[in-house]
Design an enzyme around this catalytic site. Structure first.
Site, PDB file in Angstrom:
ATOM      1  CD  GLU A 184       1.092   5.993  -6.506  1.00 11.40           C
ATOM      2  OE1 GLU A 184       0.496   6.786  -5.571  1.00 11.40           O
ATOM      3  OE2 GLU A 184       0.596   5.731  -7.373  1.00 11.40           O
ATOM      4  CB  CYS A 239       1.358   7.876   1.744  1.00 12.48           C
ATOM      5  SG  CYS A 239       0.746   6.412   1.031  1.00 12.48           S
ATOM      6  CD  GLU A 246       4.086  12.013   4.417  1.00 11.79           C
ATOM      7  OE1 GLU A 246       5.355  12.163   3.776  1.00 11.79           O
ATOM      8  OE2 GLU A 246       3.320  11.271   3.792  1.00 11.79           O
TER       9      GLU A 246
HETATM   10  P1  NDP Z   1      12.582   7.684   0.971  1.00 12.16           P
HETATM   11  O1  NDP Z   1      12.051   8.596  -0.080  1.00 12.16           O
HETATM   12  O2  NDP Z   1      13.437   8.156   1.895  1.00 12.16           O
HETATM   13  O3  NDP Z   1      12.716   6.316   0.504  1.00 12.16           O
HETATM   14  C1  NDP Z   1      12.216   5.385  -0.377  1.00 12.16           C
HETATM   15  C2  NDP Z   1      12.754   4.609  -1.247  1.00 12.16           C
HETATM   16  O4  NDP Z   1      13.922   5.343  -2.147  1.00 12.16           O
HETATM   17  C3  NDP Z   1      14.196   3.672  -0.260  1.00 12.16           C
HETATM   18  O5  NDP Z   1      14.218   2.493  -0.982  1.00 12.16           O
HETATM   19  C4  NDP Z   1      15.261   4.455  -0.310  1.00 12.16           C
HETATM   20  O6  NDP Z   1      16.241   3.791  -0.051  1.00 12.16           O
HETATM   21  C5  NDP Z   1      15.269   4.839  -1.730  1.00 12.16           C
HETATM   22  N1  NDP Z   1      16.110   6.191  -1.984  1.00 12.16           N
HETATM   23  C6  NDP Z   1      16.673   7.158  -1.124  1.00 12.16           C
HETATM   24  N2  NDP Z   1      17.162   8.134  -1.603  1.00 12.16           N
HETATM   25  C7  NDP Z   1      17.328   7.395  -3.037  1.00 12.16           C
HETATM   26  C8  NDP Z   1      18.043   8.247  -4.150  1.00 12.16           C
HETATM   27  N3  NDP Z   1      18.914   9.106  -4.031  1.00 12.16           N
HETATM   28  N4  NDP Z   1      17.801   7.533  -5.406  1.00 12.16           N
HETATM   29  C9  NDP Z   1      16.989   6.398  -5.284  1.00 12.16           C
HETATM   30  N5  NDP Z   1      16.284   5.757  -4.456  1.00 12.16           N
HETATM   31  C10 NDP Z   1      16.666   6.460  -3.147  1.00 12.16           C
HETATM   32  O7  NDP Z   1      11.225   7.289   1.978  1.00 12.16           O
HETATM   33  P2  NDP Z   1      11.178   6.302   3.195  1.00 12.16           P
HETATM   34  O8  NDP Z   1      11.608   5.036   2.862  1.00 12.16           O
HETATM   35  O9  NDP Z   1      11.752   7.056   3.978  1.00 12.16           O
HETATM   36  O10 NDP Z   1       9.468   6.337   3.368  1.00 12.16           O
HETATM   37  C11 NDP Z   1       8.831   7.224   3.679  1.00 12.16           C
HETATM   38  C12 NDP Z   1       8.179   8.205   3.027  1.00 12.16           C
HETATM   39  O11 NDP Z   1       7.345   7.329   1.819  1.00 12.16           O
HETATM   40  C13 NDP Z   1       7.252   9.110   3.269  1.00 12.16           C
HETATM   41  O12 NDP Z   1       7.606  10.488   3.252  1.00 12.16           O
HETATM   42  C14 NDP Z   1       6.054   8.722   2.945  1.00 12.16           C
HETATM   43  O13 NDP Z   1       5.070   9.752   2.432  1.00 12.16           O
HETATM   44  C15 NDP Z   1       6.170   8.171   1.515  1.00 12.16           C
HETATM   45  N6  NDP Z   1       5.233   6.985   1.214  1.00 12.16           N
HETATM   46  C16 NDP Z   1       4.385   7.508   0.120  1.00 12.16           C
HETATM   47  C17 NDP Z   1       3.463   6.581  -0.364  1.00 12.16           C
HETATM   48  C18 NDP Z   1       2.550   6.714  -1.415  1.00 12.16           C
HETATM   49  O14 NDP Z   1       2.161   5.746  -1.815  1.00 12.16           O
HETATM   50  N7  NDP Z   1       2.127   7.837  -1.745  1.00 12.16           N
HETATM   51  C19 NDP Z   1       3.570   5.334   0.424  1.00 12.16           C
HETATM   52  C20 NDP Z   1       4.376   4.984   1.457  1.00 12.16           C
HETATM   53  C21 NDP Z   1       5.579   6.014   1.755  1.00 12.16           C
HETATM   54  P3  NDP Z   1      16.768   3.571   1.519  1.00 12.16           P
HETATM   55  O15 NDP Z   1      15.723   3.988   2.235  1.00 12.16           O
HETATM   56  O16 NDP Z   1      17.046   2.069   1.536  1.00 12.16           O
HETATM   57  O17 NDP Z   1      18.014   4.445   1.719  1.00 12.16           O
END
Ligand code: NDP
Length: 502
Positions: free
Chosen positions: A264, A298, A396
């Site tokens: 997602e 999102c 975004e």
């Molecule tokens: P990120 O993609 O940065 O992070 C999402 C999760 O992935 C966090 O737990 C993060 O950990 C983890 N993560 C980061 N790097 C890695 C990696 N290399 N391997 C595995 N896991 C990893 O998104 P954000 O948390 O910054 O959230 C915002 C983004 O999420 C926005 O761009 C938004 O569009 C999207 N989003 C989409 C939704 C949907 O349903 N379509 C709903 C909500 C958000 P950590 O942050 O702890 O480092």
């Protein structure tokens, strides 16, 4: 002008300390490092977590593997699992105020909104509990006298669940109860910025009767604690919500061992408005769609595509309503727009606005960060005269920033809506049935709202086209996503031999 709600100092707030949950025990990380969470609305530390490393991630995966291969969870009846999920839902409802407070203080979202998300989350747990008992396969009694075919649905195995910071409790609730309903075991990694409510969920699940090792929860940065969850050979599926960039990386990591992935991701969602729309209703929905969760959503309706004949009037009315939106203290029940997740993210939002202004967009309202004495906040912002090729119209922003574009014909509106890489959701506003259905069928997005915006229900599937993701959450097939199908092909009577003695 913006209505400001100045945050009140937290006074003698007691910082919450959390350990992680591995194999039914609350433990420290292998290296004993801590993560501190500074509240975005108050600027002080509110939570401390044990930071997981690769070693902790591997321990959690091993626990989930054992719980799946040898433990009782996948072997219980669906009725037993369902009862435990229902018990968990009741406990979520009973602790909703505590969970909502944690989400509000760690993410900066308004407390009234956080309470609404908790009510929605409890409903999802109940829905998953109901679906658990409805999971079944197929049978084919139509293959001739010699064959009976049965198609089984089996739990897929160990599932990694990785969630972002914008809806901490709601998003884990869109994944975990369905994985559990199917009989899977899990390792959950919330965002390191907002892990509190997911860790409290761990306590709830233990108390509800989920056996040790079935739900493991680790906290840590994505590259360190998250990456092993996407690549380890003992993980069978990854369910990820977050940015499109990390989603792409997750898929690439998972490809090494051909895991199933569910993604997602981001969105840049248009609301297309025709002159015959009920504009009073739309103006409220435009403001809600753009500023809900400070636009860190999102599904945010961040692109307005207005018919040229109404564009000036509608933009002016949205600007007037934006000036009445209450921005500030996440803990004040009156607040509608809370804090921005981190100072770095606020800078990123502001830089999109200044780049758009330099490119010829007009700031019709807001446009800058707000100083409320503590924390970080952004003014609700409207940019008019935005062209479809500008970054602010295609990427975004993930902040309270609304871009206004215009169209003359229905074909043009559809073309603008479909001209970007995302396809999560869209809205259409018209009193004409044909117009709504034409847009509904032609815009390529996972959800189309007609004369409303951002409504949802546990029964309705959610997910994106194109680079907004892969797969759907919620809806009646949500449990099936966490299963494999297995064919039992059974022979009855004398088999026709392939090799016949001559
Ligand atoms: P990120 O993609 O940065 O992070 C999402 C999760 O992935 C966090 O737990 C993060 O950990 C983890 N993560 C980061 N790097 C890695 C990696 N290399 N391997 C595995 N896991 C990893 O998104 P954000 O948390 O910054 O959230 C915002 C983004 O999420 C926005 O761009 C938004 O569009 C999207 N989003 C989409 C939704 C949907 O349903 N379509 C709903 C909500 C958000 P950590 O942050 O702890 O480092």
């Amino acid at each position: 002008m913006t209505v400001l709600v100045k945050p009140k100092a937290l006074g003698d707030y007691k910082i919450r300390e959390f350990r992680m949950l591995i194999d039914g025990k609350w433990v420290d990380g292998a290296e004993g490092r801590m993560i501190e969470r500074v509240a975005p609305g108050h600027g002080v530390t509110v939570s401390r977590y044990q930071a997981a490393t690769k070693i902790d991630a591997e321990r959690a995966i091993a626990a989930a593997r054992r719980a799946f291969d040898d433990g009782p969870w996948p072997r219980m009846t669906a009725s037993e699992r369902s009862l435990i999920l229902l018990r968990a839902a009741d406990m979520i409802a009973a602790r909703a105020d505590e969970l909502a407070f944690l989400d509000a203080i760690e993410s900066g979202k308004p407390i009234s909104q956080a309470k609404g998300e908790l009510a929605g989350a409890a409903d999802i747990w109940r829905y998953a509990a109901a679906l658990a008992r409805d999971l079944s396969g197929e049978s084919y009694n139509t293959l001739g006298d010699g064959t009976l075919g049965v198609v089984l649905r089996e739990a897929i195995g160990v599932v990694s669940i990785i969630t972002p910071w914008n809806f901490p409790f709601l998003i884990v609730s869109q994944k975990l109860p369905f994985a559990l309903a199917a009989g899977c075991t899990t390792v959950v990694k919330p965002s390191e910025l907002t892990s509190g409510s997911t860790l409290v969920l761990g306590e709830i699940l233990e108390a509800a009767g989920v056996p040790a090792g079935v739900v493991n929860i680790i906290v840590g940065t994505g590259p360190e604690a998250g990456a092993p969850l996407t690549s380890h050979p003992d993980v069978d599926m990854v369910s990820f919500t977050g940015s499109t960039g990390v989603g792409r990386l997750t898929m690439a990591n998972a490809a090494q061992t051909l895991k199933k992935v569910s993604l997602e991701l981001g969105g840049k969602n248009p609301q297309i408005v025709f002159p015959d729309a009920n504009l009073d209703e739309f103006i409220d929905a435009a403001v809600f769609g753009a500023y809900f969760n400070a636009g860190e959503c999102c599904n945010a309706g961040s692109r307005l595509i207005l018919h040229r004949d109404i564009a000036d009037e509608v933009t002016a009315r949205i600007a007037a309503l934006s000036a009445k939106v209450k921005v500030g203290d996440p803990l004040d029940p009156e607040t509608q727009v809370g804090a921005i997740i981190t100072p770095q993210h606020l800078e990123k939002i502001a830089s999109y606005v200044s780049a758009a202004s330099s490119d010829g967009a007009t700031v019709a309202h807001g446009g800058a960060a707000l100083d409320l004495g503590m924390g970080q906040f952004m003014a609700p912002t409207i940019l008019s005269s935005v062209r479809a090729e500008m970054a602010v119209a295609r990427e975004e922003v993930f902040g309270p920033v609304l871009s206004v574009l215009t169209f003359e014909t229905t074909e043009e509106a559809i073309k603008i809506a479909n001209s970007i890489d995302y396809g999560l959701s869209a809205g259409v506003w018209s009193r004409d049935f044909d117009t709504c259905l034409t847009i509904g069928r032609r815009v390529r997005a996972g959800t189309i709202w007609m004369n409303t915006f951002m409504d949802g229900a546990s029964e309705l599937p959610f997910g994106g086209y194109r680079q907004s993701g892969l797969g759907r959450e919620l809806g009646r097939h949500a449990v099936e996503d966490y299963t494999e199908t297995k064919t039992l092909n059974m022979h009855i009577g004398q088999r026709t031999n392939w090799w016949m003695p001559r």
